[in-house]
Design a protein around this motif. Structure first.
Motif, PDB file in Angstrom:
ATOM      1  N   ILE A  32       0.847  -1.196   0.000  1.00 59.03           N
ATOM      2  CA  ILE A  32       0.000   0.000   0.000  1.00 59.03           C
ATOM      3  C   ILE A  32       0.880   1.242   0.000  1.00 59.03           C
ATOM      4  O   ILE A  32       1.865   1.324   0.754  1.00 59.03           O
ATOM      5  N   LYS A  33       0.517   2.199  -0.838  1.00 61.70           N
ATOM      6  CA  LYS A  33       1.242   3.468  -0.897  1.00 61.70           C
ATOM      7  C   LYS A  33       0.225   4.597  -1.014  1.00 61.70           C
ATOM      8  O   LYS A  33      -0.566   4.637  -1.963  1.00 61.70           O
ATOM      9  N   VAL A  34       0.233   5.498  -0.038  1.00 56.78           N
ATOM     10  CA  VAL A  34      -0.661   6.656  -0.026  1.00 56.78           C
ATOM     11  C   VAL A  34       0.200   7.897  -0.215  1.00 56.78           C
ATOM     12  O   VAL A  34       1.034   8.217   0.641  1.00 56.78           O
ATOM     13  N   SER A  35       0.013   8.583  -1.357  1.00 57.29           N
ATOM     14  CA  SER A  35       0.861   9.726  -1.708  1.00 57.29           C
ATOM     15  C   SER A  35       0.018  11.013  -1.734  1.00 57.29           C
ATOM     16  O   SER A  35      -0.975  11.097  -2.464  1.00 57.29           O
ATOM     17  N   PHE A  36       0.460  12.009  -0.972  1.00 55.09           N
ATOM     18  CA  PHE A  36      -0.228  13.300  -0.918  1.00 55.09           C
ATOM     19  C   PHE A  36       0.467  14.310  -1.831  1.00 55.09           C
ATOM     20  O   PHE A  36       1.676  14.198  -2.104  1.00 55.09           O
ATOM     21  N   ASP A  37      -0.297  15.300  -2.273  1.00 50.76           N
ATOM     22  CA  ASP A  37       0.253  16.356  -3.118  1.00 50.76           C
ATOM     23  C   ASP A  37       1.371  17.092  -2.380  1.00 50.76           C
ATOM     24  O   ASP A  37       1.380  17.173  -1.134  1.00 50.76           O
TER      25      ASP A  37
END
Length: 267
Positions: free
Chosen positions: A7-12
């Motif tokens: 899982i990879k959660v990338s924010f701006d």
């Protein structure tokens, strides 16, 4: 989310990392039940990574709720959702060996056949010595078959080692073992004839008496002519006795042809 559970959660880049609370992320399994995952932040706090627990299978959904984070100007963030069919279950293999030495190694349908190396299989005899066997794959590469050499007798063990193959998601396979008492030795028969004409035909104890046909026995006189004799079986059907006719003189020959009977393993 990758099929193997990464899982990879990338924010701006303009998101304020201080406003991100990973506990707000909603991570669920195929039935909607929460999955407990420890997420690790990157150095700048804008990327969070983790992996679903082992033995997870089916759809995994990760949702970042709307407004659960902000950019550096204080604007609430938009929601983000992703789902993926994850397979974290290790694949398996089944090993079957028949008493007549047939070997069948069957892998689960999700196994990647390119990861199977039959040379990794350990095939040993009753004393633990390696047995050299050529195994042939099925068209899909998931079933391998072969036969132990002739004259093999006793326990044969086939082991597929743990982690020696993988499924299409990269999960290492579980081990598989099969063992069987194999009898590949051809059975035998002993023929005794006494000078007074008594005939006794004795088969090995592992012979299947149902396969014995006394009409197959060839009984001849000194000139090679057939002699008609009624042979009587023992209670277990493995010993047949009779007597040549009176006034018979000279050499009498009794022959039990090759392959005219079998043992209980079909040899």
């Amino acid at each position: 989310i990758t099929p193997d559970g990464e899982i990879k959660v990338s924010f701006d880049p303009d998101v304020d990392p201080e406003s991100i609370t990973p506990e707000d992320f909603k991570i669920t399994d195929k039935d909607g039940n929460p999955i407990e995952i420890s997420l690790t932040p990157s150095e700048d706090g804008l990327t969070w990574t983790g992996k679903v627990p082992e033995n997870t299978e089916g759809k995994v959904t990760v949702t970042v709720p709307e407004g659960s984070y902000e950019d550096t100007s204080g604007n609430p963030g938009q929601p983000g959702t992703s789902e993926e069919n994850v397979n974290m279950l290790p694949p398996g293999v089944t090993v079957d060996i028949t008493p007549d030495g047939e070997i069948k190694v069957s892998f689960d349908p999700d196994v990647d056949p390119e990861t199977i190396t039959p040379e990794d299989f350990k095939i040993t005899d009753k004393d633990g010595n390696p047995i050299e066997i050529t195994l042939t794959p099925s068209e899909d590469g998931l079933i391998w078959t072969g036969k132990v050499p002739e004259n093999t007798e006793g326990k044969v063990t086939v082991t597929v080692p743990d982690g020696s193959y993988e499924d299409t998601s990269g999960n290492p396979g579980t081990p598989g073992t099969g063992e069987e008492n194999v009898n590949m030795l051809p059975p035998g028969v002993t023929v005794d004839i006494t000078p007074d004409g008594e005939i006794k035909v004795s088969f090995d104890p592992d012979v299947d008496p149902e396969t014995i046909t006394p009409e197959d026995f060839k009984i001849t006189d000194k000139d090679g002519n057939p002699i008609d004799i009624t042979l009587t079986p023992s209670e277990d059907g493995l010993t047949w006795t009779g007597k040549v006719p009176e006034n018979t003189g000279g050499k009498v020959t009794v022959t039990v042809p090759e392959g005219s009977y079998e043992n209980t393993s079909g040899n």
